[in-house]
Design a protein around this motif. Structure first.
Motif: not given
Length: 504
Positions: A302-303, A311-312, A331-332, A363-366
């Motif tokens: 998820l980085g 986690l969505v 990931v919020i 959010v964390m996205r990749k």
């Protein structure tokens, strides 16, 4: 028959003592060390607060007992308690001696506590105190008894609001800020334990943020102030005389206080109470996502720097999250500028936010940080709409079958989704992915509760549509020396992320 009826009470407690001493359940007191009280005492504070705390009496019509139902008047014990069978036999013998057996419907009473929060007659208590009641009455500190109307109740937080009409002035008490509570701080509980009424006990805050499995909004204050049956709905005060909690539950193997009690924090209860008074129901914020915890094994995929956030697993169609551009696999980590530590923290934060408010969602996205703006909807309205909506179907033609493929890295066999596999595992036509048809016993996937019939939708956050695509993704993970394959699976239409260790 009340537990405190004179004739039965003496025989009951004699039986308790004899059985408990014989079985070693009841032991002599060991003289535990007590916490030293602060300077002065609680006398002035108690005198000030007692008129604002009320007893709550309810009556309910219940069906007569038959078969294996619990005997009338028998106290309730946790399942598996050594007292349960003993007292069942004891009360059975008492009822047989009095001509007991199958009985006609009867009125039963129960007791709880509450407190006045508005001079107009609004009273706060627990939902479970009044949930099944046919009639609710409030007894003031001077023994004045008043009929009460249920204004609104919220099973999610176990809160309820009552309304009484009183000819005499009522003395409300003020809310405090539970967010300022510190572990070790003195607190005071007032309530109606075991029907005794007007009982004051003191203790300290033992812990904060307890999740006891009561519901999605668990965030309890733990205290060692004595709380027993009948204290439910009563206030927990700080030393300024402000309500910082509502006594709701206890942990006990005996049914009585052992110094582990739980209270709903005032910062959670207060907005719920305000909504119940204003609307008769709750209006919680809604983001429109299904979420799950981030585990240590997911961090790399998820980085993230560590396991945190929510986690969505799924973005609900038409919801605020979808409109804001939030995606499955995000990931919020922050909501409206406040860090999100866990799924429960996000759930509480969203629920406590005003419906219609625009909030920033980080959010964390990749591995990259993305910030979006989302205008929150109303949870209750969304739930009502979902229940009323008919199930949708998709008539898209299934892909051609290609046969099963063994994925040794995961310990599963997979197959494409086609007419045969959809029928075999009852998978809807609009689902896309690869179905698991067999799981190796004690294999990596089996140990993570992956099952036949689960549909693999993504591997390492990349969509897959065929067994070959899954094989290629696993190969690329091996080449990158990754030890975990993060799968997104669907089970009965519900998505979730599962980190599966790959065989070395």
């Amino acid at each position: 028959m009340s537990l405190f009826e004179p004739g039965l009470r003496g025989r009951f407690f004699a039986a308790v003592l004899a059985a408990g001493m014989a079985a070693g359940w009841i032991l002599p007191a060991a003289g535990p060390a007590e916490a030293r009280a602060p300077d002065g005492d609680f006398a002035d504070l108690s005198e000030q607060l007692l008129p604002s705390v009320v007893n709550i009496s309810t009556t309910q019509t219940v069906k007569g007992r038959s078969g294996g139902a619990l005997p009338e008047g028998m106290p309730q014990f946790p399942p598996g308690s050594p007292f349960e069978e003993f007292f069942k036999d004891f009360f059975d013998r008492q009822q047989r001696g009095q001509g007991g057996g199958n009985r006609a419907p009867r009125q039963v009473s129960s007791l709880g506590s509450g407190f006045i929060i508005d001079a107009r007659g609004y009273i706060v208590t627990n939902n479970h105190v009044i949930a099944e009641a046919d009639e609710v009455r409030v007894i003031l500190h001077d023994n004045t008894e008043l009929p009460a109307k249920i204004v609104g109740r919220d099973p999610e937080t176990d809160m309820a609001v009552l309304k009484v009409e009183s000819k005499q002035p009522l003395k409300p008490i003020a809310w405090g800020d539970s967010g300022k509570l510190r572990v070790g701080e003195w607190v005071l509980a007032i309530g109606n334990p075991l029907g005794l009424g007007g009982t004051v006990t003191a203790g300290i805050v033992s812990a904060r943020g307890r999740d006891i499995g009561a519901g999605r909004y668990d965030d309890f204050i733990q205290t060692d102030a004595s709380i027993n049956k009948g204290n439910s709905g009563g206030p927990l005060f700080n030393r300024n005389g402000e309500v910082i909690g509502i006594n709701t539950a206890i942990f006990s193997q005996s049914g009585g206080s052992i110094g582990i009690g739980f209270a709903v924090p005032s910062n959670m209860a207060r907005p719920v109470v305000q909504q119940l008074i204003e609307f008769g129901r709750t209006k919680r914020g809604w983001l429109g996502v299904q979420i799950q915890s981030v585990t240590d094994e997911m961090v790399e995929d998820l980085g993230l720097d560590k396991a945190r956030g929510a986690l969505v697993a799924k973005v609900l169609p038409g919801g605020p999250a979808e409109k804001a551009g939030i995606q499955s696999g995000d990931v919020i980590v922050s909501l409206d500028g406040k860090p999100v530590a866990s799924p429960n923290a996000l759930t509480r934060a969203v629920a406590e936010t005003t419906v219609g408010k625009a909030v920033s969602v980080e959010v964390m996205r990749k591995g990259k940080k993305v910030t979006v703006r989302a205008t929150l909807g109303e949870l209750e309205a969304a739930m009502a709409s979902a229940e009323a909506a008919p199930a949708k179907s998709n008539d898209a033609k299934p892909r051609a079958a290609r046969g099963e493929t063994a994925l040794a890295d995961l310990g599963v066999r997979v197959a494409p989704l086609n007419a045969e596999t959809r029928k075999r595992f009852d998978i809807k036509d609009d689902v896309r992915g690869v179905v698991i048809v067999d799981v190796e016993q004690d294999g990596p996937a089996a140990k993570r509760d992956v099952r036949a019939g689960d549909v693999i939708v993504e591997v390492a956050q990349v969509e897959v549509r065929s067994p070959d695509e899954v094989s290629e993704m696993l190969k690329s993970l091996r080449d990158a020396k990754r030890k975990i394959a993060l799968l997104q699976i669907l089970r009965n239409g519900e998505p979730r992320f599962v980190p599966v260790p790959m065989k070395s």
